[in-house]
Design an enzyme around this catalytic site. Structure first.
Site, PDB file in Angstrom:
ATOM      1  N   GLU A 247       0.861  -1.179   0.000  1.00  0.00           N
ATOM      2  CA  GLU A 247       0.000   0.000   0.000  1.00  0.00           C
ATOM      3  C   GLU A 247       0.897   1.228   0.000  1.00  0.00           C
ATOM      4  O   GLU A 247       1.904   1.265   0.728  1.00  0.00           O
ATOM      5  CB  GLU A 247      -0.906   0.012   1.238  1.00  0.00           C
ATOM      6  CG  GLU A 247      -1.728   1.277   1.389  1.00  0.00           C
ATOM      7  CD  GLU A 247      -2.580   1.279   2.662  1.00  0.00           C
ATOM      8  OE1 GLU A 247      -3.031   0.183   3.072  1.00  0.00           O
ATOM      9  OE2 GLU A 247      -2.772   2.353   3.254  1.00  0.00           O
ATOM     10  N   GLU A 252      -1.971  11.669   3.772  1.00  0.00           N
ATOM     11  CA  GLU A 252      -3.072  11.478   4.707  1.00  0.00           C
ATOM     12  C   GLU A 252      -3.020  12.595   5.749  1.00  0.00           C
ATOM     13  O   GLU A 252      -1.946  13.120   6.046  1.00  0.00           O
ATOM     14  CB  GLU A 252      -2.979  10.137   5.435  1.00  0.00           C
ATOM     15  CG  GLU A 252      -3.167   8.922   4.561  1.00  0.00           C
ATOM     16  CD  GLU A 252      -3.086   7.641   5.371  1.00  0.00           C
ATOM     17  OE1 GLU A 252      -4.134   7.085   5.738  1.00  0.00           O
ATOM     18  OE2 GLU A 252      -1.951   7.205   5.642  1.00  0.00           O
TER      19      GLU A 252
END
Length: 368
Positions: A247, A252
């Site tokens: 991933e 974020e």
């Protein structure tokens, strides 16, 4: 006679320099030393396409003029020998990836009036590394909804992952509210509350194809509110298990820790569940107030992420095998706005922040 000739030459040169001194000017006649100047607008906002603007000028002085020290701003003044007139300001197309700022100066005697001129960066000027070319992009300028040929919505109930509280729906809530829409040249992902439930959007770009390696960049304005968890990230096209297949989290942020943006890599050898993930966080002033660029440069040898061109995270392929480097497969891009959950709810949630919106100005993918 000789002295008079020299004196005449000096006086002529003096007048020449007074009228052609470059950035500041002086004009013949009696200009009021403390003139007042009024202009019908004090700010000019210009799109990247450029434009022409007319200013109405009024002064208490006997004469006036206008100029700009910026070469890209063209100025033409009319009726300068009277107390009122016009200034035509022409700004050409901005072909660069940088927003431009300058000013027009209106002058009468010793008085000065400064008109701010700001031009947007070009939407078509790309900042990819040398040797990379654009292979896919979405500038979100057409229509009101995402093109289904390029994008897929995730549909999942609350609690699907990370104990998140939102329900992901395809474009609309049950009552018809939009969780994703294209508006004013932006993709807007909105998290909202409806009939006691939280709804939001999660969208995938080229989910069945993805890309292997490249430079990928998006311009994003983050939402405000304790409980928000916006993300710009990537998952493998041929996903079988996590974290074995990897991933890549390009950006974020959680609203309870506002304006701190992070990047992370997950794999068997580095994963957040045991605290070994590869991650880096930085403070970005105005992340929730303005658009900022988030990017990844991804090769077989290295992954580096960027925030406004500044390195956020860099990780090398150490040759340790797939457990450490599952990043040689095609990955697709994800934008989503989560609510609460194992990280988004760390600092608590505040439903008074709803509805809140994550805005994406563009997504661009470059490859060698």
């Amino acid at each position: 006679m000789k002295k008079m000739f020299i004196y005449s030459i000096l006086m002529a040169c003096s007048g020449l320099f007074a009228s052609c001194s470059g950035d500041t000017y002086s004009y013949p006649g009696e200009a009021a030393p403390n003139a007042t100047i009024t202009v019908n607008q004090e700010n000019i906002s210009v799109s990247d396409a450029g434009g022409t603007y007319t200013l109405q000028v009024q002064t208490s002085g006997k004469e006036w003029n206008a100029y700009s020290n910026e070469e890209w701003i063209k100025v033409a003044a009319e009726n300068t020998a009277a107390q009122s007139g016009t200034v035509t300001v022409t700004v050409p197309e901005n072909g660069t990836a940088k927003a431009l700022e300058g000013s027009v100066v209106i002058m009468s005697g010793t008085a000065r009036k400064y008109i701010s001129v700001k031009q947007e960066a070009s939407k078509n000027a790309y900042s990819a590394p040398e040797g990379y070319e654009l292979v896919w992009n979405d500038e979100f300028e057409d229509g009101t909804e995402l093109n289904p040929d390029n994008w897929k919505h995730e549909v999942q109930n609350a609690g699907w992952v990370n104990d998140e509280l939102q329900n992901y729906v395809n474009h609309l809530t049950p009552a018809g509210a939009k969780v994703t829409e294209i508006k004013d040249g932006k993709l807007r992902i909105t998290c909202l509350k409806e009939d006691g439930k939280i709804y939001s959007g999660r969208v995938y770009a080229k989910v069945t194809e993805g890309w292997t390696y490249g430079y990928i960049e998006a311009s994003i304005k983050l939402p405000k509110g304790k409980g928000t968890w916006p993300a710009f990230w990537m998952m493998p096209v041929n996903f079988k298990s996590w974290p074995a297949d990897g991933e890549i989290d390009i950006m974020e942020e959680v609203g309870g820790h506002a304006n701190y943006v992070s990047s992370s890599l997950h794999a068997n050898a580095h994963v957040h569940s045991n605290g070994t993930q590869v991650t880096h966080e930085m403070y970005l002033e105005g992340a929730e107030d303005d658009f900022h660029t988030y990017a990844i440069l991804w090769t077989h040898d290295n992954i580096t992420t960027y925030v406004d061109g500044q390195v956020q995270l860099s990780y090398d392929n150490k040759g340790l095998g797939r457990d450490d480097w599952p990043y040689d497969d095609p990955f697709y891009v994800i934008f989503n706005l989560a609510w609460g959950g194992s990280w988004g709810g760390t600092y608590g949630i505040d439903e008074s922040a709803l509805p809140c919106t994550m805005e994406i100005d563009y997504i661009r993918v470059f490859q060698k």
